[in-house]
Design an enzyme around this catalytic site. Structure first.
Site, short mmCIF file in Angstrom:
data_model
loop_
_atom_site.label_atom_id
_atom_site.label_comp_id
_atom_site.label_asym_id
_atom_site.label_seq_id
_atom_site.Cartn_x
_atom_site.Cartn_y
_atom_site.Cartn_z
N CYS A 29 8.75 4.13 -6.78
CA CYS A 29 7.81 3.04 -7.01
C CYS A 29 7.50 2.32 -5.69
O CYS A 29 8.42 1.86 -5.00
CB CYS A 29 8.43 2.07 -8.00
N HIS A 34 0.32 5.99 -8.71
CA HIS A 34 -0.76 6.59 -9.50
C HIS A 34 -1.95 7.07 -8.67
O HIS A 34 -2.75 7.85 -9.14
CB HIS A 34 -1.31 5.54 -10.49
N1 DGL Z 1 4.77 2.44 -9.85
C1 DGL Z 1 4.06 1.27 -9.41
C2 DGL Z 1 3.86 1.32 -7.89
O1 DGL Z 1 3.86 2.38 -7.29
C3 DGL Z 1 2.73 1.13 -10.12
C4 DGL Z 1 2.86 0.71 -11.57
C5 DGL Z 1 3.49 -0.66 -11.74
O2 DGL Z 1 2.85 -1.68 -11.43
O3 DGL Z 1 4.64 -0.70 -12.15
O4 DGL Z 1 3.72 0.31 -7.27
#
Ligand code: DGL
Length: 264
Positions: A73, A185
């Site tokens: 993330c 994403h």
């Molecule tokens: N996985 C998150 C990121 O890469 C995007 C989704 C979220 O806001 O949790 O920042």
């Protein structure tokens, strides 16, 4: 040690882009993925909350005896990496430094960074890029709508192109030659982003760069798993239905068994 698994976590399904790259580059590794689907999104939450969630997710994976923790993330990498490195005795790789290293190869030194509100507000990408390219001109933009668009399967839809035209306006104006996809994403929106920015702008996929960093670390430390065909295990913190459906679209194949767990 070499036979231990790699632990990968994200707020939800998005980190599967990182999982996919690691899985392709290092097919012999056993991978354990945790999506904190009960508490997604992290991108709009406070630093304190994201740090707490990240520590709890990491604890779950460390208890599984992993040899490396990958923070897939971007938001969690941006705000929680120091706390994770302090708390745990194993190597921790986030997605920011690998992406920043590639971005620092910009020819005209004009770099764009897009991500969640949390990632953009943290300024971690610009900081990491400027360590390597001190006079870089960096233009950042939060693009929160890209996350639901990707999950909806609308990454190549006209709605996504409209949103991209709005969000990328300041980056077009500053003539960036490199764009960091600073959110799990965004690799799914590659075509749309290139359509709006033009094909000559280099898109830096932090997922790809992170997989290369994992490979390098394992090579340096003799940690590569020599087996063929590692196991892939998925855990989520909410019912798996949506994760399985959206995850299939992200990975291009069925995930197999996904187990719901409680963390924290
Ligand atoms: N996985 C998150 C990121 O890469 C995007 C989704 C979220 O806001 O949790 O920042």
């Amino acid at each position: 040690m070499r036979h231990r698994s790699v632990g990968i976590f994200d707020s939800g399904v998005g980190g599967l882009t990182v999982f996919k790259e690691i899985s392709c580059l290092l097919p012999g590794e056993n991978l354990i993925y945790l999506g904190d689907t009960a508490r997604v999104p992290y991108g709009t939450k406070s630093v304190e909350t994201v740090c707490r969630y990240a520590l709890e997710a990491a604890e779950f994976l460390v208890d599984k005896g992993v040899k490396l923790l990958v923070v897939a993330c971007n938001t969690a990498s941006a705000v929680a990496l120091p706390s994770l490195r302090e708390r745990f005795q194993l190597p921790v790789i986030g997605v920011i430094e690998p992406g920043a290293r590639r971005a620092a190869q910009s020819k005209n030194r004009k770099v764009g960074v897009i991500g969640t509100e949390g990632t953009i507000n943290s300024s971690r990408y610009p900081e990491a890029i400027r360590v390597l390219l001190p006079d870089a001109q960096i233009t950042s933009a939060a693009c929160p709508l890209f996350v639901p668009l990707a999950e909806e399967g609308w990454a190549d839809h006209e709605v996504a192109r409209l949103a991209a035209r709005e969000y990328l306006q300041p980056l077009l104006a500053s003539q960036v030659d490199t764009l960091v996809l600073g959110c799990t994403h965004y690799p799914l929106l590659r075509n749309t982003l290139s359509h709006v920015l033009g094909d000559s702008v280099v898109l830096v996929d932090s997922a790809e760069e992170t997989a290369k960093s994992v490979q390098q670390l394992f090579q340096q430390q003799g940690l590569l798993n020599p087996q063929n065909g590692g196991q892939r295990t998925f855990f989520v913190t909410d019912v798996p239905t949506r994760f399985e459906r959206v995850g299939r679209a992200f990975l291009g194949h069925n995930l197999g068994q996904v187990e719901q767990v409680q963390i924290g």
